[in-house]
Design an enzyme around this catalytic site. Structure first.
Site, PDB file in Angstrom:
ATOM      1  N   ARG A 176      18.679 -37.875  63.784  1.00 18.34           N
ATOM      2  CA  ARG A 176      18.012 -38.890  64.590  1.00 18.34           C
ATOM      3  C   ARG A 176      18.871 -39.424  65.748  1.00 18.34           C
ATOM      4  NH1 ARG A 176      17.886 -42.747  59.689  1.00 18.34           N
ATOM      5  NH2 ARG A 176      19.628 -44.156  60.001  1.00 18.34           N
ATOM      6  N   ARG A 180      22.177 -35.952  74.746  1.00 25.19           N
ATOM      7  CA  ARG A 180      21.579 -35.888  76.091  1.00 25.19           C
ATOM      8  C   ARG A 180      22.550 -35.325  77.118  1.00 25.19           C
ATOM      9  NH1 ARG A 180      20.654 -41.834  75.548  1.00 25.19           N
ATOM     10  NH2 ARG A 180      18.733 -42.023  74.340  1.00 25.19           N
ATOM     11  N   ARG A 253      22.979 -48.767  49.023  1.00 24.38           N
ATOM     12  CA  ARG A 253      24.274 -48.998  49.664  1.00 24.38           C
ATOM     13  C   ARG A 253      24.229 -50.426  50.161  1.00 24.38           C
ATOM     14  NH1 ARG A 253      28.657 -46.310  49.115  1.00 24.38           N
ATOM     15  NH2 ARG A 253      29.367 -46.588  51.260  1.00 24.38           N
ATOM     16  N   ARG A 284      32.192 -50.757  61.706  1.00 27.55           N
ATOM     17  CA  ARG A 284      32.010 -51.232  63.082  1.00 27.55           C
ATOM     18  C   ARG A 284      32.280 -52.723  63.188  1.00 27.55           C
ATOM     19  NH1 ARG A 284      25.367 -50.735  63.754  1.00 27.55           N
ATOM     20  NH2 ARG A 284      24.901 -52.326  62.212  1.00 27.55           N
ATOM     21  N   GLU A 308      32.071 -54.760  59.499  1.00 20.70           N
ATOM     22  CA  GLU A 308      31.163 -54.287  58.449  1.00 20.70           C
ATOM     23  C   GLU A 308      31.858 -53.268  57.547  1.00 20.70           C
ATOM     24  OE1 GLU A 308      27.436 -52.876  59.979  1.00 20.70           O
ATOM     25  OE2 GLU A 308      27.042 -54.761  61.023  1.00 20.70           O
ATOM     26  N   TYR A 356      13.742 -47.066  53.807  1.00 21.55           N
ATOM     27  CA  TYR A 356      14.429 -47.600  54.971  1.00 21.55           C
ATOM     28  C   TYR A 356      13.396 -47.787  56.080  1.00 21.55           C
ATOM     29  CZ  TYR A 356      17.465 -48.839  58.645  1.00 21.55           C
ATOM     30  OH  TYR A 356      18.043 -49.566  59.658  1.00 21.55           O
ATOM     31  N   ASP A 358      12.420 -49.606  59.668  1.00 24.56           N
ATOM     32  CA  ASP A 358      12.807 -50.408  60.820  1.00 24.56           C
ATOM     33  C   ASP A 358      11.787 -51.536  60.965  1.00 24.56           C
ATOM     34  OD1 ASP A 358      15.191 -49.521  61.938  1.00 24.56           O
ATOM     35  OD2 ASP A 358      14.240 -47.796  62.897  1.00 24.56           O
TER      36      ASP A 358
HETATM   37  P1  FAD Z   1      13.396 -58.394  53.751  1.00 25.07           P
HETATM   38  O1  FAD Z   1      13.745 -58.842  55.106  1.00 25.07           O
HETATM   39  O2  FAD Z   1      14.474 -57.931  52.860  1.00 25.07           O
HETATM   40  O3  FAD Z   1      12.599 -59.573  53.040  1.00 25.07           O
HETATM   41  C1  FAD Z   1      12.368 -59.629  51.664  1.00 25.07           C
HETATM   42  C2  FAD Z   1      12.407 -61.087  51.263  1.00 25.07           C
HETATM   43  O4  FAD Z   1      11.974 -61.201  49.904  1.00 25.07           O
HETATM   44  C3  FAD Z   1      13.811 -61.694  51.314  1.00 25.07           C
HETATM   45  O5  FAD Z   1      13.790 -62.864  52.088  1.00 25.07           O
HETATM   46  C4  FAD Z   1      14.128 -61.986  49.855  1.00 25.07           C
HETATM   47  O6  FAD Z   1      14.926 -63.140  49.678  1.00 25.07           O
HETATM   48  C5  FAD Z   1      12.748 -62.179  49.264  1.00 25.07           C
HETATM   49  N1  FAD Z   1      12.694 -61.939  47.821  1.00 25.07           N
HETATM   50  C6  FAD Z   1      13.100 -60.837  47.153  1.00 25.07           C
HETATM   51  N2  FAD Z   1      12.904 -60.983  45.841  1.00 25.07           N
HETATM   52  C7  FAD Z   1      12.344 -62.213  45.656  1.00 25.07           C
HETATM   53  C8  FAD Z   1      11.937 -62.942  44.515  1.00 25.07           C
HETATM   54  N3  FAD Z   1      12.096 -62.452  43.285  1.00 25.07           N
HETATM   55  N4  FAD Z   1      11.418 -64.178  44.690  1.00 25.07           N
HETATM   56  C9  FAD Z   1      11.288 -64.710  45.938  1.00 25.07           C
HETATM   57  N5  FAD Z   1      11.689 -64.053  47.060  1.00 25.07           N
HETATM   58  C10 FAD Z   1      12.195 -62.814  46.915  1.00 25.07           C
HETATM   59  N6  FAD Z   1      15.503 -52.620  61.751  1.00 25.07           N
HETATM   60  C11 FAD Z   1      15.348 -52.433  63.091  1.00 25.07           C
HETATM   61  O7  FAD Z   1      14.213 -52.265  63.555  1.00 25.07           O
HETATM   62  N7  FAD Z   1      16.442 -52.465  63.927  1.00 25.07           N
HETATM   63  C12 FAD Z   1      17.702 -52.646  63.481  1.00 25.07           C
HETATM   64  O8  FAD Z   1      18.646 -52.663  64.280  1.00 25.07           O
HETATM   65  C13 FAD Z   1      17.911 -52.831  62.082  1.00 25.07           C
HETATM   66  N8  FAD Z   1      19.137 -53.018  61.569  1.00 25.07           N
HETATM   67  C14 FAD Z   1      19.296 -53.185  60.224  1.00 25.07           C
HETATM   68  C15 FAD Z   1      20.585 -53.364  59.726  1.00 25.07           C
HETATM   69  C16 FAD Z   1      20.767 -53.531  58.357  1.00 25.07           C
HETATM   70  C17 FAD Z   1      22.167 -53.751  57.812  1.00 25.07           C
HETATM   71  C18 FAD Z   1      19.651 -53.484  57.480  1.00 25.07           C
HETATM   72  C19 FAD Z   1      19.846 -53.622  56.005  1.00 25.07           C
HETATM   73  C20 FAD Z   1      18.382 -53.312  57.975  1.00 25.07           C
HETATM   74  C21 FAD Z   1      18.175 -53.157  59.349  1.00 25.07           C
HETATM   75  N9  FAD Z   1      16.899 -53.006  59.878  1.00 25.07           N
HETATM   76  C22 FAD Z   1      16.739 -52.818  61.231  1.00 25.07           C
HETATM   77  C23 FAD Z   1      15.699 -53.039  59.014  1.00 25.07           C
HETATM   78  C24 FAD Z   1      15.055 -54.452  58.889  1.00 25.07           C
HETATM   79  O9  FAD Z   1      15.995 -55.342  58.339  1.00 25.07           O
HETATM   80  C25 FAD Z   1      13.817 -54.376  57.996  1.00 25.07           C
HETATM   81  O10 FAD Z   1      12.864 -53.499  58.551  1.00 25.07           O
HETATM   82  C26 FAD Z   1      13.100 -55.700  57.734  1.00 25.07           C
HETATM   83  O11 FAD Z   1      13.954 -56.779  57.640  1.00 25.07           O
HETATM   84  C27 FAD Z   1      12.326 -55.564  56.448  1.00 25.07           C
HETATM   85  O12 FAD Z   1      11.578 -56.719  56.165  1.00 25.07           O
HETATM   86  P2  FAD Z   1      11.039 -56.946  54.680  1.00 25.07           P
HETATM   87  O13 FAD Z   1      10.160 -58.136  54.735  1.00 25.07           O
HETATM   88  O14 FAD Z   1      10.483 -55.683  54.158  1.00 25.07           O
HETATM   89  O15 FAD Z   1      12.341 -57.200  53.800  1.00 25.07           O
HETATM   90  N1  UDP Z   2      26.855 -41.789  63.083  1.00 25.45           N
HETATM   91  C1  UDP Z   2      28.103 -41.265  63.313  1.00 25.45           C
HETATM   92  N2  UDP Z   2      28.932 -41.890  64.184  1.00 25.45           N
HETATM   93  C2  UDP Z   2      28.581 -43.016  64.842  1.00 25.45           C
HETATM   94  C3  UDP Z   2      27.296 -43.545  64.613  1.00 25.45           C
HETATM   95  C4  UDP Z   2      26.447 -42.910  63.719  1.00 25.45           C
HETATM   96  O1  UDP Z   2      28.459 -40.264  62.734  1.00 25.45           O
HETATM   97  O2  UDP Z   2      29.400 -43.549  65.611  1.00 25.45           O
HETATM   98  C5  UDP Z   2      25.990 -41.084  62.098  1.00 25.45           C
HETATM   99  C6  UDP Z   2      26.082 -41.664  60.690  1.00 25.45           C
HETATM  100  O3  UDP Z   2      26.020 -40.602  59.781  1.00 25.45           O
HETATM  101  C7  UDP Z   2      24.829 -42.492  60.567  1.00 25.45           C
HETATM  102  C8  UDP Z   2      23.844 -41.672  61.397  1.00 25.45           C
HETATM  103  O4  UDP Z   2      24.640 -41.158  62.470  1.00 25.45           O
HETATM  104  O5  UDP Z   2      24.412 -42.605  59.232  1.00 25.45           O
HETATM  105  C9  UDP Z   2      22.694 -42.454  61.935  1.00 25.45           C
HETATM  106  O6  UDP Z   2      23.202 -43.507  62.726  1.00 25.45           O
HETATM  107  P1  UDP Z   2      22.412 -44.834  62.932  1.00 25.45           P
HETATM  108  O7  UDP Z   2      23.170 -45.692  63.859  1.00 25.45           O
HETATM  109  O8  UDP Z   2      20.994 -44.482  63.258  1.00 25.45           O
HETATM  110  O9  UDP Z   2      22.500 -45.426  61.470  1.00 25.45           O
HETATM  111  P2  UDP Z   2      21.984 -46.795  60.834  1.00 25.45           P
HETATM  112  O10 UDP Z   2      23.209 -47.627  60.711  1.00 25.45           O
HETATM  113  O11 UDP Z   2      20.946 -47.372  61.748  1.00 25.45           O
HETATM  114  O12 UDP Z   2      21.455 -46.317  59.537  1.00 25.45           O
END
Ligand code: FAD
Ligand code: UDP
Length: 375
Positions: A176, A180, A253, A284, A308, A356, A358
């Site tokens: 993904r 380019r 994870r 990062r 992180e 997973y 977004d």
């Molecule tokens: P969550 O946001 O996890 O909400 C679930 C909620 O349920 C939480 O508030 C929790 O407290 C609550 N809950 C759980 N169990 C209970 C219970 N028993 N009782 C009451 N409440 C409960 N997406 C992007 O588009 N761009 C990004 O750059 C991006 N970066 C990310 C980076 C990280 C490190 C992670 C982990 C995710 C990232 N995402 C990103 C994905 C994004 O976070 C999710 O798509 C989105 O937050 C999911 O929303 P959700 O409501 O499904 O889950």
């Molecule tokens: N990746 C890498 N080097 C970098 C950034 C990303 O090798 O500097 C790889 C890594 O395996 C990662 C994957 O590319 O799991 C996808 O990256 P992305 O940033 O989409 O991962 P996310 O953190 O959003 O899961």
């Protein structure tokens, strides 16, 4: 006791979007969340006006006009474009892999020269594969960009992020990342991208406006009572917990954030710097203020950074990335079979669907469910 149409467990993007659309359809909702705040993982902490992405950096990007039109009703978005930089042994490289990276790596200055270099390296990888399809991430990466980029920018980062050797990881993870032959550092190919002006809380607060919300309230603290409150439950928590782990625990994870406030206006000059060598323990460093350069707090002599550290999930840690290997997929399949039979519970979001997602996928999924009325 007061009856609701929906009891929504979780006020993250899934729960909040669901509550908003249900309210619009005339339904009465109660939203509960076990955390002290709403918004789930997109929640930001305010540190002297800087919006700190407490649960990991979030960049909104989507190709869907429908999702973009929906989300921009709730906040204005700035024009932030994610352009991460990689640091390998003190030397900086632009990401994703583009003409800037190839220049930094090999000194090539034209697309033709870059292509030639990539082709040479690909040929070496292809010779080793002998016509076989890449079976793991290492083989896929070598075939995509060759040995130099793999060794400096992919191998260490990926092994730190996933805690497994690149030869033991699936090939699709690396597919993904864009490659380019232009000088374009935009990490995403999507049509729309940005950060909500004023931070992500603006969105979830607006979605939940006028809806009854109880924070610091865990569904499992009094399951029977909560189940009796509404006709239907929308569950966005962990599906294995919902079924009392009867088929075992799903693995994740997790990421540990080491967050620091510094007396500096600008620490690293970019929101995201990846550390791609294996000997540096973090993957990062995020400098949160760079997501919102229009924010008044940007000018202050204060900044917040988060290092992180990626690790295996253990009890009590935040479950972040589902581990979609065979064992966990099989366990999830069993839980899903039970979930599919429920008539009074709707499972949605990243924890209940062990997926997973977004942010735009989450919104699209809720919009689809309301459109299809499969509620
Ligand atoms: P969550 O946001 O996890 O909400 C679930 C909620 O349920 C939480 O508030 C929790 O407290 C609550 N809950 C759980 N169990 C209970 C219970 N028993 N009782 C009451 N409440 C409960 N997406 C992007 O588009 N761009 C990004 O750059 C991006 N970066 C990310 C980076 C990280 C490190 C992670 C982990 C995710 C990232 N995402 C990103 C994905 C994004 O976070 C999710 O798509 C989105 O937050 C999911 O929303 P959700 O409501 O499904 O889950
Ligand atoms: N990746 C890498 N080097 C970098 C950034 C990303 O090798 O500097 C790889 C890594 O395996 C990662 C994957 O590319 O799991 C996808 O990256 P992305 O940033 O989409 O991962 P996310 O953190 O959003 O899961």
């Amino acid at each position: 006791m007061e009856k609701y149409d929906y009891l929504i467990v979780g006020s993250g993007l899934f729960g909040a979007t669901f509550a908003y659309l249900a309210k619009k359809a005339g339904k009465k909702c109660l939203v509960i969340d076990k955390r002290q705040h709403t918004g789930g993982n997109i929640w930001c902490r305010d540190v002297e006006g800087i919006h700190v992405h407490e649960y990991g950096a979030h960049i909104f990007h989507t190709d869907s006009s429908r999702v973009w039109n929906f989300v921009t009703q709730f906040a204005e978005f700035n024009r932030y474009t994610n352009c991460p930089v990689a640091n390998f042994e003190g030397k900086l490289y632009n990401l994703p892999f583009n003409m800037n990276t190839f220049y930094e790596m090999w000194g090539v200055t034209t697309p033709e020269q870059a292509q030639k270099k990539i082709d040479e390296q690909k040929a070496q990888a292809a010779a080793l594969l002998k016509g076989q399809k890449p079976a793991n991430l290492e083989e896929q990466a070598l075939l995509l960009v060759g040995k130099d980029i793999y060794e400096k920018l992919i191998k260490g980062y990926t092994q730190k992020q996933w805690g497994r050797k690149c030869t033991e990881l699936p090939a699709f993870i690396i597919k993904r990342l864009p490659v380019r032959l232009t000088f374009d550092n935009n990490y995403f190919n999507d049509k729309y991208q940005g950060i909500p002006v004023g931070g992500y809380n603006k969105i979830t607060d607006a979605l939940l406006e006028g809806i009854e919300v109880k924070t610091s309230t865990d569904f499992f603290s009094d399951r029977k009572k909560f189940e009796s409150l509404a006709d239907k439950i929308v569950f966005t928590g962990a599906i294995d917990e919902f079924y009392e782990y009867r088929f075992g625990k799903l693995e994740y994870r997790t990421v540990r954030f080491e967050t620091e406030k510094l007396q500096e206006q600008n620490h690293q000059g970019n929101a995201v710097i990846n550390y791609t060598e294996e000997s540096i323990p973090y993957t990062r460093i995020i400098e949160h203020k760079h997501f919102e350069p229009e924010n008044e707090a940007y000018k202050k002599n204060i900044t917040v950074i988060s290092r992180e550290y990626s690790s295996e999930w253990t009890e009590g840690a935040e479950p972040f990335y589902p581990v979609n290997d065979e064992k966990n997929s099989e366990t999830y399949r069993k839980y899903k079979e039970l979930a599919d039979k429920e008539t009074g519970v709707i499972f949605g979001g990243r924890l209940a669907q062990y997926k997973y997602y977004d942010m735009d996928d989450v919104i699209a999924d809720v919009l689809n469910r309301f459109e299809g009325k499969i509620l």
